[in-house]
Design an enzyme around this catalytic site. Structure first.
Site, short mmCIF file in Angstrom:
data_model
loop_
_atom_site.label_atom_id
_atom_site.label_comp_id
_atom_site.label_asym_id
_atom_site.label_seq_id
_atom_site.Cartn_x
_atom_site.Cartn_y
_atom_site.Cartn_z
N VAL A 16 0.83 -1.21 0.00
CA VAL A 16 0.00 0.00 0.00
C VAL A 16 0.87 1.26 0.00
CG1 VAL A 16 -1.64 1.33 1.41
CG2 VAL A 16 -1.96 -1.14 1.10
N SER A 108 -8.78 -2.11 7.69
CA SER A 108 -8.99 -3.28 6.84
C SER A 108 -10.43 -3.73 6.99
CB SER A 108 -8.03 -4.37 7.31
OG SER A 108 -8.51 -5.63 6.92
N SER A 109 -10.94 -4.44 5.98
CA SER A 109 -12.33 -4.91 6.06
C SER A 109 -12.50 -6.01 7.11
CB SER A 109 -12.81 -5.40 4.69
OG SER A 109 -11.96 -6.42 4.24
N CYS A 110 -11.38 -6.54 7.65
CA CYS A 110 -11.51 -7.60 8.68
C CYS A 110 -12.00 -7.05 10.02
CB CYS A 110 -10.19 -8.35 8.85
SG CYS A 110 -8.95 -7.37 9.70
N TYR A 137 -5.40 -9.12 15.14
CA TYR A 137 -5.13 -8.09 14.14
C TYR A 137 -6.31 -7.13 14.04
CZ TYR A 137 -3.89 -6.10 9.60
OH TYR A 137 -3.58 -5.24 8.57
N LYS A 141 -6.65 -3.09 14.83
CA LYS A 141 -7.12 -2.12 13.83
C LYS A 141 -8.31 -1.31 14.38
CE LYS A 141 -4.37 -2.62 10.47
NZ LYS A 141 -3.58 -1.50 9.99
N THR A 165 -10.93 -2.83 0.96
CA THR A 165 -11.25 -4.23 0.72
C THR A 165 -9.96 -5.00 0.40
OG1 THR A 165 -12.68 -5.66 -0.56
CG2 THR A 165 -11.66 -3.86 -1.77
N HIS A 180 -2.61 -13.94 -0.27
CA HIS A 180 -4.06 -13.84 -0.48
C HIS A 180 -4.43 -14.61 -1.74
CE1 HIS A 180 -3.55 -9.97 1.99
NE2 HIS A 180 -4.07 -10.90 2.76
N TRP A 203 -8.68 -24.60 -4.19
CA TRP A 203 -9.35 -25.02 -2.95
C TRP A 203 -10.81 -24.58 -2.91
CZ3 TRP A 203 -6.64 -24.96 2.41
CH2 TRP A 203 -5.54 -25.81 2.37
N ASP A 270 -14.31 -23.45 2.31
CA ASP A 270 -14.64 -22.31 1.47
C ASP A 270 -14.41 -20.96 2.15
OD1 ASP A 270 -15.36 -23.10 -1.02
OD2 ASP A 270 -17.50 -23.32 -0.58
N1 LIG Z 1 -2.93 -5.99 1.40
C1 LIG Z 1 -4.24 -5.93 1.51
O1 LIG Z 1 -5.01 -6.68 0.85
C2 LIG Z 1 -4.88 -4.94 2.45
C3 LIG Z 1 -6.27 -4.87 2.46
C4 LIG Z 1 -6.88 -3.97 3.31
C5 LIG Z 1 -6.10 -3.17 4.14
N2 LIG Z 1 -4.76 -3.24 4.11
C6 LIG Z 1 -4.02 -2.38 5.07
O2 LIG Z 1 -3.02 -1.59 4.46
C7 LIG Z 1 -1.94 -1.43 5.37
C8 LIG Z 1 -0.64 -1.83 4.69
O3 LIG Z 1 -0.74 -3.17 4.25
P1 LIG Z 1 0.24 -3.77 3.12
O4 LIG Z 1 -0.53 -4.84 2.44
O5 LIG Z 1 0.87 -2.67 2.36
O6 LIG Z 1 1.32 -4.47 4.06
P2 LIG Z 1 2.86 -4.71 3.75
O7 LIG Z 1 3.10 -4.86 2.29
O8 LIG Z 1 3.30 -5.80 4.67
O9 LIG Z 1 3.54 -3.34 4.21
C9 LIG Z 1 3.61 -2.97 5.55
C10 LIG Z 1 4.72 -1.94 5.69
O10 LIG Z 1 4.82 -1.62 7.09
C11 LIG Z 1 6.20 -1.61 7.43
N3 LIG Z 1 6.40 -1.91 8.84
C12 LIG Z 1 5.94 -2.96 9.55
N4 LIG Z 1 6.40 -2.90 10.81
C13 LIG Z 1 7.16 -1.79 10.89
C14 LIG Z 1 7.92 -1.19 11.93
N5 LIG Z 1 7.99 -1.73 13.15
N6 LIG Z 1 8.61 -0.04 11.66
C15 LIG Z 1 8.57 0.50 10.42
N7 LIG Z 1 7.86 -0.02 9.40
C16 LIG Z 1 7.18 -1.15 9.64
C17 LIG Z 1 6.80 -2.70 6.57
O11 LIG Z 1 8.19 -2.52 6.53
P3 LIG Z 1 9.17 -3.59 5.82
O12 LIG Z 1 9.07 -3.26 4.36
O13 LIG Z 1 10.49 -3.32 6.41
O14 LIG Z 1 8.61 -4.95 6.17
C18 LIG Z 1 6.09 -2.45 5.24
O15 LIG Z 1 6.74 -1.44 4.52
C19 LIG Z 1 -2.24 -2.29 6.58
O16 LIG Z 1 -2.74 -1.47 7.60
C20 LIG Z 1 -3.32 -3.22 6.11
O17 LIG Z 1 -4.23 -3.56 7.12
C21 LIG Z 1 -4.11 -4.11 3.29
#
Ligand SMILES: NC(=O)c1ccc[n+]([C@@H]2O[C@H](COP(=O)([O-])OP(=O)(O)OC[C@H]3O[C@@H](n4cnc5c(N)ncnc54)[C@H](OP(=O)(O)O)[C@@H]3O)[C@@H](O)[C@H]2O)c1
Length: 318
Positions: A16, A108-110, A137, A141, A165, A180, A203, A270
């Site tokens: 993101v 997040s939608s969760c 988690y 949130k 979402t 995912h 699955w 499912d």
């Molecule tokens: N992916 C989805 O489908 C989805 C859907 C809905 C909502 N979201 C929300 O969007 C947000 C970001 O998700 P994402 O999918 O982008 O996750 P992600 O790819 O895992 O990215 C998370 C980021 O947070 C950083 N981070 C984690 N712990 C940290 C710490 N202690 N200090 C500094 N940085 C830290 C990570 O750093 P590193 O790069 O060093 O690991 C990474 O850059 C979350 O809040 C999630 O709930 C995601």
């Protein structure tokens, strides 16, 4: 925000955060603060407060979080609740104390109850029990949302909360164990295609319905809402349409050019039959997604092929 505003994207290396950075750069925002985790560990309150005091960001996108699939959430629930509570508290409190004009928190939608009516409206928050597999988690949130709302109410701090979402796109996690459904399908079909396998087993029954938003669309919404949304109430961000897993698998197969059979292993679970966000309020604010699922799968697949053997994919979890 103006083009020279000081903007901190927390989690700028993630799926993101990196999309928000791409979007801000495309829109010619030039003053981005993008420390890596090594430069700024957001679980360290002292370091976070020092960073805000010295760098003085004006706007904050809070896209840093400890994120993982069902397996990781089941094995490490303490890490998920502690790290996410800590990151949120540190960043939101430091932002308010150091005069940030506006903060946007990514949830997040969760956060919605496991058995919430579909599509899920914002007001369903805290109306029922959560899905137990990612409760730690989701509770973290929800606490993040409540922190934003409490700081708004008590201190007048503009902290908005978006609930996206399921997201997908370049930089996604393609690990078959821990990803995912969409990136997992892309990888499965790619491997079946490369190895000339006659069938791909998916699955479940293929009947559950899910919603998918391209992460570049989410980033566009995140920037739009930073400028146009000024309410403490949470806001859903999605496409407002869902597809069956069967239709999704067929679409992925078509985008990849796989011509074998798709077989459903109905002995596997499912999950919930439907998960769709109600995006009426988002549409009323004037934002709609622009990347169709088919276009998004094509471009994500191109990214996957370009990175399949590279360090970027290894970092993404493979
Ligand atoms: N992916 C989805 O489908 C989805 C859907 C809905 C909502 N979201 C929300 O969007 C947000 C970001 O998700 P994402 O999918 O982008 O996750 P992600 O790819 O895992 O990215 C998370 C980021 O947070 C950083 N981070 C984690 N712990 C940290 C710490 N202690 N200090 C500094 N940085 C830290 C990570 O750093 P590193 O790069 O060093 O690991 C990474 O850059 C979350 O809040 C999630 O709930 C995601």
């Amino acid at each position: 925000m103006n083009q020279t505003s000081r903007i901190f994207v927390a989690g700028s290396r993630g799926l993101v955060g990196s999309a928000i950075v791409r979007c801000l750069r495309q829109l010619a925002f030039t003053n981005l603060l993008l420390p890596s985790r090594q430069e700024l560990d957001l679980t360290c309150a002292e370091a976070v407060h020092r960073f805000f005091a010295s760098e003085r960001p004006e706007y904050v996108f809070l896209a840093a979080a400890k994120v993982g699939g069902i397996l990781a959430n089941t094995i490490y629930p303490a890490d998920f609740i502690r790290d996410n509570l800590t990151i949120q508290l540190n960043v939101i409190d430091a932002a308010w104390r150091n005069g940030v004009q506006k903060l946007e928190f990514l949830g997040s939608s969760c956060i919605y109850p496991k058995f919430a009516p579909q599509p899920m409206k914002e007001e369903y928050l805290l109306t029922g029990a959560l899905e137990p597999t990612n409760e730690s988690y989701a509770i973290a949130k929800i606490a993040g949302i409540k922190l934003c709302q409490a700081y708004w109410k008590q201190y007048g701090f503009q902290a908005i909360s978006l609930m996206p979402t399921n997201l997908y796109g370049p930089g996604d996690n393609f690990d078959l164990q821990n990803s995912h459904v969409l990136p997992a399908l892309i990888r499965k079909f790619h491997e079946a295609q490369s190895e000339h396998r006659p069938e791909v087993v998916v699955w479940g029954t293929g009947t559950p319905r899910r919603e998918f938003l391209h992460v570049d669309d989410l980033a566009s919404a995140a920037v739009f809402l930073m400028e146009h949304y000024d309410q403490p109430e949470i806001l859903n961000v999605g496409v407002g349409e869902d597809v069956t897993i069967d239709a999704l698998a067929q679409l992925v197969a078509r985008c990849i050019g796989y011509e074998g059979q798709v077989v459903f292993d109905t002995s596997k679970p499912d999950g919930t039959p439907r998960k769709l966000l109600d995006v009426t309020r988002l549409h009323q604010l004037g934002w709609r997604h622009s990347i169709s699922l088919e276009q998004g799968i094509h471009s994500t697949y191109r990214w996957f092929v370009d990175h399949v053997n590279s360090a970027a994919l290894v970092n993404a979890g493979t």
